[in-house]
Design an enzyme around this catalytic site. Structure first.
Site, mmCIF file in Angstrom:
data_model
loop_
_atom_site.group_PDB
_atom_site.id
_atom_site.type_symbol
_atom_site.label_atom_id
_atom_site.label_comp_id
_atom_site.label_asym_id
_atom_site.label_seq_id
_atom_site.Cartn_x
_atom_site.Cartn_y
_atom_site.Cartn_z
ATOM 1 N N LYS A 1 -74.586 -5.362 -42.398
ATOM 2 C CA LYS A 1 -75.514 -5.136 -41.673
ATOM 3 C C LYS A 1 -75.690 -3.305 -42.139
ATOM 4 O O LYS A 1 -75.235 -2.866 -41.294
ATOM 5 C CB LYS A 1 -75.758 -5.684 -40.226
ATOM 6 C CG LYS A 1 -76.566 -4.526 -39.308
ATOM 7 C CD LYS A 1 -77.359 -6.077 -38.459
ATOM 8 C CE LYS A 1 -78.051 -6.082 -37.710
ATOM 9 N NZ LYS A 1 -78.443 -7.102 -36.659
ATOM 10 N N ARG B 1 -80.306 -6.721 -30.448
ATOM 11 C CA ARG B 1 -80.816 -8.509 -30.361
ATOM 12 C C ARG B 1 -79.585 -9.009 -29.695
ATOM 13 O O ARG B 1 -78.385 -8.496 -29.378
ATOM 14 C CB ARG B 1 -80.529 -9.597 -31.421
ATOM 15 C CG ARG B 1 -82.241 -8.758 -32.307
ATOM 16 C CD ARG B 1 -82.125 -9.929 -33.849
ATOM 17 N NE ARG B 1 -82.438 -11.379 -33.387
ATOM 18 C CZ ARG B 1 -81.536 -12.271 -33.696
ATOM 19 N NH1 ARG B 1 -80.373 -12.111 -34.880
ATOM 20 N NH2 ARG B 1 -81.019 -13.446 -33.367
ATOM 21 N N ARG C 1 -70.311 -20.389 -42.746
ATOM 22 C CA ARG C 1 -68.858 -20.955 -42.668
ATOM 23 C C ARG C 1 -68.413 -20.501 -43.835
ATOM 24 O O ARG C 1 -68.573 -21.409 -45.206
ATOM 25 C CB ARG C 1 -69.024 -22.704 -41.815
ATOM 26 C CG ARG C 1 -67.856 -23.004 -41.211
ATOM 27 C CD ARG C 1 -68.042 -24.464 -40.363
ATOM 28 N NE ARG C 1 -67.901 -25.818 -41.509
ATOM 29 C CZ ARG C 1 -67.734 -26.590 -41.485
ATOM 30 N NH1 ARG C 1 -67.881 -27.042 -40.500
ATOM 31 N NH2 ARG C 1 -68.038 -27.926 -42.508
HETATM 32 C C1 BTN Z 1 -80.056 -6.075 -33.932
HETATM 33 O O1 BTN Z 1 -79.591 -6.245 -32.947
HETATM 34 O O2 BTN Z 1 -80.283 -6.191 -35.523
HETATM 35 C C2 BTN Z 1 -81.582 -5.397 -34.122
HETATM 36 C C3 BTN Z 1 -81.031 -3.829 -33.420
HETATM 37 C C4 BTN Z 1 -82.893 -3.205 -33.887
HETATM 38 C C5 BTN Z 1 -82.668 -1.715 -33.327
HETATM 39 C C6 BTN Z 1 -83.775 -0.956 -32.973
HETATM 40 S S1 BTN Z 1 -83.413 0.852 -32.636
HETATM 41 C C7 BTN Z 1 -85.113 1.350 -32.293
HETATM 42 C C8 BTN Z 1 -85.676 0.036 -31.595
HETATM 43 N N1 BTN Z 1 -84.945 0.452 -30.005
HETATM 44 C C9 BTN Z 1 -83.786 -0.274 -30.160
HETATM 45 O O3 BTN Z 1 -83.741 0.136 -28.723
HETATM 46 N N2 BTN Z 1 -83.204 -1.470 -30.632
HETATM 47 C C10 BTN Z 1 -84.699 -1.102 -31.534
#
Ligand code: BTN
Length: 324
Positions: free
Chosen positions: A187, A122, A322
């Site tokens: 994460k 994201r 926070r």
């Molecule tokens: C995030 O930032 O939390 C989202 C991550 C999403 C990763 C997945 S892996 C499969 C699909 N292809 C990508 O390039 N991104 C998503």
């Protein structure tokens, strides 16, 4: 990639294989074998060469297998699968499905890769995607809904992901709005929703799911936030094919049901996973940041933030807790 992938299939058992034997099986010279294996090492695989014995992987690799995945899926979800492609290597499974979306793929079409050269997270972040170690899955679904009605979809997918991880034996999953999948504040997995070719009253969505299964230390150094993986949590190996089947079994029915029911039936369940409810958080917006107490989410997927006794809805942004 295909020769390399064939070499990897032979090595995937974790045993030693002589260069001559590999060369004969692949129809190439020993020098060419060495070059292909070196290229595989560059994708993140640990390959040992021992004189007199040959080559072996540091750990056996279970390659993704469409048959193994589909046969382990729940029957109702298998009926929703619009097709499945597994690629040894792609820039990004999301980018690939977005490009293919115009070519008439059915809802429920799935694409997996063993390795992503340019995995995307994201907010323009990179998603670290070493070979054969994790799950990189994208699903396409077509809705007769406006993009504005899809605000809760990523939260619905978060619930499905949490269900799949629980079914895989992981306790303590938490969701951080809008769609971080966390374990003890680290994460574990992420969701990236993208829309393609939307027009008034119709939207095609690509849902990208990444789960860290066995991230090497080296690959982990490229992740810019606290992270974990399933092997660390469970203390054992988990089959990626079995986990992908669980994931598809949970996510596909949720994608289908969203068309008619939206997020509403999943709202309570989402709140039960909420990582920040009741905590003081800062919401980062493009031009300002707002601090308040997180008060859950609503049926449109908006974050509720309470400040000075007033609760406001927020449809976008990034939250951080926070520290008092
Ligand atoms: C995030 O930032 O939390 C989202 C991550 C999403 C990763 C997945 S892996 C499969 C699909 N292809 C990508 O390039 N991104 C998503």
């Amino acid at each position: 990639m295909s020769l390399r992938y064939d070499a990897l299939k032979i090595l995937s058992d974790g045993g030693f294989h002589a260069g001559t034997q590999l060369g004969a099986a692949l129809g190439i010279s020993r020098t060419a074998v060495w070059k292909h294996l070196r290229a595989l090492s560059e994708l993140g695989l640990d390959i040992y060469a021992v004189p007199g014995k040959g080559y072996r992987l540091a750990q056996p690799v279970e390659l993704l297998d469409a048959q193994a995945i589909t046969s382990a899926m729940a029957d109702d979800a298998r009926a929703l699968l619009g097709g499945i492609e597994i690629h040894p290597r792609l820039d990004s499974t999301n980018t690939y499905l977005m490009q293919q979306a115009g070519s008439g793929l059915a809802s429920g079409y799935a694409c997996l890769a063993e390795y992503q050269e340019a995995g995307r997270g994201r907010r323009g972040r990179n998603w670290v995607s070493p070979f054969g170690a994790n799950i990189y899955l994208s699903l396409l679904w077509r809705y007769t809904l406006d993009p504005a009605q899809l605000g809760g979809l990523s939260l619905a997918v978060g619930v499905a992901m949490a269900r799949a991880l629980r079914a895989a034996g992981v306790d303590g999953i938490a969701l951080k709005w809008p769609n971080d999948v966390l374990w003890r504040d680290r994460k574990l997995a992420g969701i990236l929703l993208e829309m393609s070719g939307e027009s008034f009253g119709a939207s095609t969505v690509v849902v990208g799911l990444g789960i860290n299964c066995r991230m090497s230390k080296e690959a982990g150094t490229h992740i810019t936030q606290p992270w974990t993986d399933l092997e660390k949590i469970l203390g054992r190996h988990l089959s990626r094919n079995a986990l992908t089947a669980l994931l598809l079994s949970e996510v596909l029915p949720v994608l289908r049901d969203y068309q008619t029911a939206g997020l509403a039936p999943l709202l309570d369940e989402w709140q039960s996973y909420d990582a920040v409810r009741g905590k003081t958080v800062t919401l980062q917006l493009p031009n300002q940041s707002i601090t308040g107490v997180a008060a859950g989410v609503d049926r449109d997927g908006a974050l509720l933030l309470t400040r000075g006794g007033v609760t406001q809805r927020h449809l976008a942004g990034e939250i951080s807790v926070r520290v008092a």
